[in-house]
Motif scaffolding. Structure first.
Motif, PDB file in Angstrom:
ATOM      1  N   VAL A  96     -14.717  16.306 -16.243  1.00  0.00           N
ATOM      2  CA  VAL A  96     -13.332  15.867 -16.442  1.00  0.00           C
ATOM      3  C   VAL A  96     -13.099  15.489 -17.900  1.00  0.00           C
ATOM      4  CG1 VAL A  96     -11.665  14.053 -15.890  1.00  0.00           C
ATOM      5  CG2 VAL A  96     -12.960  15.160 -14.055  1.00  0.00           C
ATOM      6  N   GLN A  97     -14.051  14.810 -18.505  1.00  0.00           N
ATOM      7  CA  GLN A  97     -13.895  14.399 -19.901  1.00  0.00           C
ATOM      8  C   GLN A  97     -13.869  15.619 -20.826  1.00  0.00           C
ATOM      9  OE1 GLN A  97     -16.723  11.387 -20.945  1.00  0.00           O
ATOM     10  NE2 GLN A  97     -16.209  10.088 -19.201  1.00  0.00           N
ATOM     11  N   ALA A 110     -14.554  14.439 -27.486  1.00  0.00           N
ATOM     12  CA  ALA A 110     -13.378  13.941 -26.773  1.00  0.00           C
ATOM     13  C   ALA A 110     -13.731  12.909 -25.743  1.00  0.00           C
ATOM     14  CB  ALA A 110     -12.639  15.108 -26.123  1.00  0.00           C
ATOM     15  N   ARG A 111     -15.020  12.821 -25.397  1.00  0.00           N
ATOM     16  CA  ARG A 111     -15.419  11.815 -24.434  1.00  0.00           C
ATOM     17  C   ARG A 111     -15.440  10.444 -25.066  1.00  0.00           C
ATOM     18  NH1 ARG A 111     -20.829  13.757 -21.618  1.00  0.00           N
ATOM     19  NH2 ARG A 111     -21.451  14.240 -23.746  1.00  0.00           N
ATOM     20  N   ALA A 151     -17.376  13.788 -13.288  1.00  0.00           N
ATOM     21  CA  ALA A 151     -16.690  12.911 -14.255  1.00  0.00           C
ATOM     22  C   ALA A 151     -16.935  13.400 -15.680  1.00  0.00           C
ATOM     23  CB  ALA A 151     -17.160  11.472 -14.081  1.00  0.00           C
ATOM     24  N   GLU A 152     -18.146  13.870 -15.982  1.00  0.00           N
ATOM     25  CA  GLU A 152     -18.427  14.442 -17.301  1.00  0.00           C
ATOM     26  C   GLU A 152     -17.578  15.683 -17.538  1.00  0.00           C
ATOM     27  OE1 GLU A 152     -22.496  14.724 -18.730  1.00  0.00           O
ATOM     28  OE2 GLU A 152     -23.157  13.785 -16.865  1.00  0.00           O
ATOM     29  N   ARG A 154     -17.780  17.610 -27.142  1.00  0.00           N
ATOM     30  CA  ARG A 154     -18.044  16.422 -26.346  1.00  0.00           C
ATOM     31  C   ARG A 154     -17.505  15.167 -27.053  1.00  0.00           C
ATOM     32  NH1 ARG A 154     -21.951  17.150 -22.259  1.00  0.00           N
ATOM     33  NH2 ARG A 154     -22.851  19.230 -22.271  1.00  0.00           N
ATOM     34  N   GLU A 187      -7.300  19.522 -13.005  1.00  0.00           N
ATOM     35  CA  GLU A 187      -8.424  18.645 -13.298  1.00  0.00           C
ATOM     36  C   GLU A 187      -9.573  18.908 -12.327  1.00  0.00           C
ATOM     37  OE1 GLU A 187      -9.264  13.870 -13.013  1.00  0.00           O
ATOM     38  OE2 GLU A 187      -7.391  14.544 -13.967  1.00  0.00           O
ATOM     39  N   TRP A 233     -12.947  18.608 -19.925  1.00  0.00           N
ATOM     40  CA  TRP A 233     -11.675  19.288 -19.621  1.00  0.00           C
ATOM     41  C   TRP A 233     -10.519  18.607 -20.350  1.00  0.00           C
ATOM     42  CZ3 TRP A 233      -7.446  17.203 -16.947  1.00  0.00           C
ATOM     43  CH2 TRP A 233      -6.451  18.112 -16.567  1.00  0.00           C
ATOM     44  N   GLN A 234     -10.527  17.291 -20.396  1.00  0.00           N
ATOM     45  CA  GLN A 234      -9.473  16.568 -21.110  1.00  0.00           C
ATOM     46  C   GLN A 234      -9.506  16.891 -22.596  1.00  0.00           C
ATOM     47  OE1 GLN A 234     -10.379  12.558 -19.996  1.00  0.00           O
ATOM     48  NE2 GLN A 234      -9.097  12.604 -18.138  1.00  0.00           N
ATOM     49  N   GLY A 235     -10.743  17.063 -23.153  1.00  0.00           N
ATOM     50  CA  GLY A 235     -10.855  17.459 -24.551  1.00  0.00           C
ATOM     51  C   GLY A 235     -10.257  18.830 -24.797  1.00  0.00           C
TER      52      GLY A 235
END
Length: 445
Positions: A405-406, A444-445, A402-403, A442, A382, A408-410
């Protein structure tokens, strides 16, 4: 020689040298990271600390210069047939020998710290910078001796010490720069990169100026009347004139000049190649496995870089810079207080950051958030804003991180092949200086 030995034991010279040695060694070891990277850094840092040592030498000379007045033997010595110059030679010699020994012992104390790590030793430049440091202290001491004899008041020595600090500091502010290079003993010693040196012509010009001050001090010491003492102005005028004539005027010599040999790359024998500058060659063994780990992570991208080089660009005016290469990742190499590789945990993220594509100041379409998310997908971790704990070295803005991270999670929620395809698209866009903002989902955010 017997008289010189007595002076070395009983005059103010050994005390001044001891105080100087303690101050210099303490100043060096308070921040060893400033010079632990190599021999030239040590020589330049020691010269920079003449900000403290030069005023001390000036004050010590003035204190010694009032000795006859303090002992009330001036008139007695004046009646002896022995010439004053011959009588004062051991005093001058003792002060020069003691201060030179103190300065060189401080250099040796620093050398003991780096002798097992620093491999690149620029003999000529190191010797010249050190020798000029010694000469500057001798010039200050002899000038102080002359002024102390001329003005044998108790306040002369401390006043000269304060004046020496002010002259040394404000000498740096004099314009044009070449005049500051002549007058200030600490000019050019503030280090901005590991390949920095002091141009020998600058050192030569300053040496002329310090020698002129030393001669002026000798004239004041041996002079018997005001007419001869006034002649002390002549070497000062001749010295500043001669030094101004030889000091270089070009920016490349005055403004953080580069030692080209120190900047030469030293590489591993096998592939993938990992290269560092010659001055940082001692960290190559520690850097190599980390650099190859970073290259292995980038290898999933088509046309990924195949080598890691230390970034030796300095962006100094008038200094040619290495050209951009798409097959090489350039990273900064930092050393710690012991001369070893600093912040090893930041090496791999720095290699993968930007997906191995060098930043281009002319490219305005790069999206750091998208690139960061893609890079950390390759790293398999992460995104963090404190990687390596190096302020400004990587990505320090928590909001933008933080953006990332979102995003990356997607990516993590996508199938491996699709996520790699999107990261590859980002890589292509970055190399082409195209807009990559919409290449990672984006939603996924």
């Amino acid at each position: 020689m017997n008289v010189l030995g007595v002076e070395l034991r009983r005059s103010a010279a050994p005390g001044a040298a001891l105080i100087m040695l303690v101050i210099a060694v303490a100043a060096l070891y308070v921040a060893p990271g400033r010079w632990a990277s190599g021999w030239m850094s040590l020589a330049m840092t020691a010269r920079e600390y003449t900000l403290l040592l030069w005023p001390l030498a000036l004050a010590a000379g003035a204190w010694q210069g009032r000795r006859e007045h303090r002992a009330k033997v001036g008139e007695l010595f004046a009646t002896t047939p022995r010439p004053r110059g011959q009588r004062m030679a051991p005093v001058l010699g003792a002060m020069a020998v003691a201060l030179a020994a103190g300065y060189l012992l401080a250099i040796l104390a620093g050398a003991a710290w780096i002798i097992t790590t620093a491999r690149y030793f620029p003999v000529v430049n190191f010797t010249v910078v050190t020798a000029v440091g010694v000469l500057s202290l001798i010039g200050a001491a002899w000038l102080g001796l002359g002024i102390g004899r001329l003005l044998p008041a108790l306040a002369t020595a401390p006043a000269l010490g304060v004046a020496g600090v002010l002259l040394t500091m404000f000498g740096l502010q004099i314009r044009p720069d070449w005049l500051a290079a002549v007058l200030s003993p600490i000019y050019g010693t503030s280090q901005h990169h590991a390949f920095q040196t002091i141009d020998n012509r600058v050192s030569g010009a300053h040496a002329i100026w310090m020698a002129a001050l030393a001669v002026a001090g000798v004239v004041l010491v041996v002079a018997g009347g005001w007419r001869v003492r006034t002649a002390a102005l002549l070497p000062v005028l001749l010295g500043v004139t001669a030094a101004s004539a030889v000091v270089p005027r070009d920016t490349a010599a005055l403004d953080t000049p580069i030692d080209p040999v120190a900047r030469q790359l030293v590489c591993t024998d096998d592939a993938p190649k990992v290269c560092v500058s010659r001055v940082n060659a001692h960290v190559l063994a520690a850097l190599t496995p980390l650099a190859r780990d970073g290259l292995a992570r980038l290898a999933r991208l088509p046309g990924a870089p195949s080598a890691v080089h230390e970034d030796t660009r300095t962006y100094d005016a008038g200094t040619p810079q290495p050209p951009r290469r798409d097959d090489v990742v350039r990273i900064p190499v930092r050393t710690d207080d012991h001369g070893g590789l600093a912040h090893p945990g930041a090496v791999v993220p720095e290699i993968v950051a930007g997906l191995g594509v060098e930043s281009d100041r002319d490219c305005r379409d790069r999206d750091p958030v998208v690139e960061r998310a893609a890079a950390y997908w390759l790293l398999g971790q992460e995104p963090r804003s404190d990687v390596g704990v190096i302020p400004g070295a990587l990505f320090e803005d928590p909001a933008l991180n933080a953006e990332a991270v979102q995003l990356w999670q997607g990516l993590r929620q996508l199938p491996e092949d699709e996520a790699l395809a999107r990261v590859t698209a980002v890589h292509r866009a970055v190399r082409a200086c195209a807009d990559s903002a919409g290449l990672l989902s984006r939603s996924a955010r």
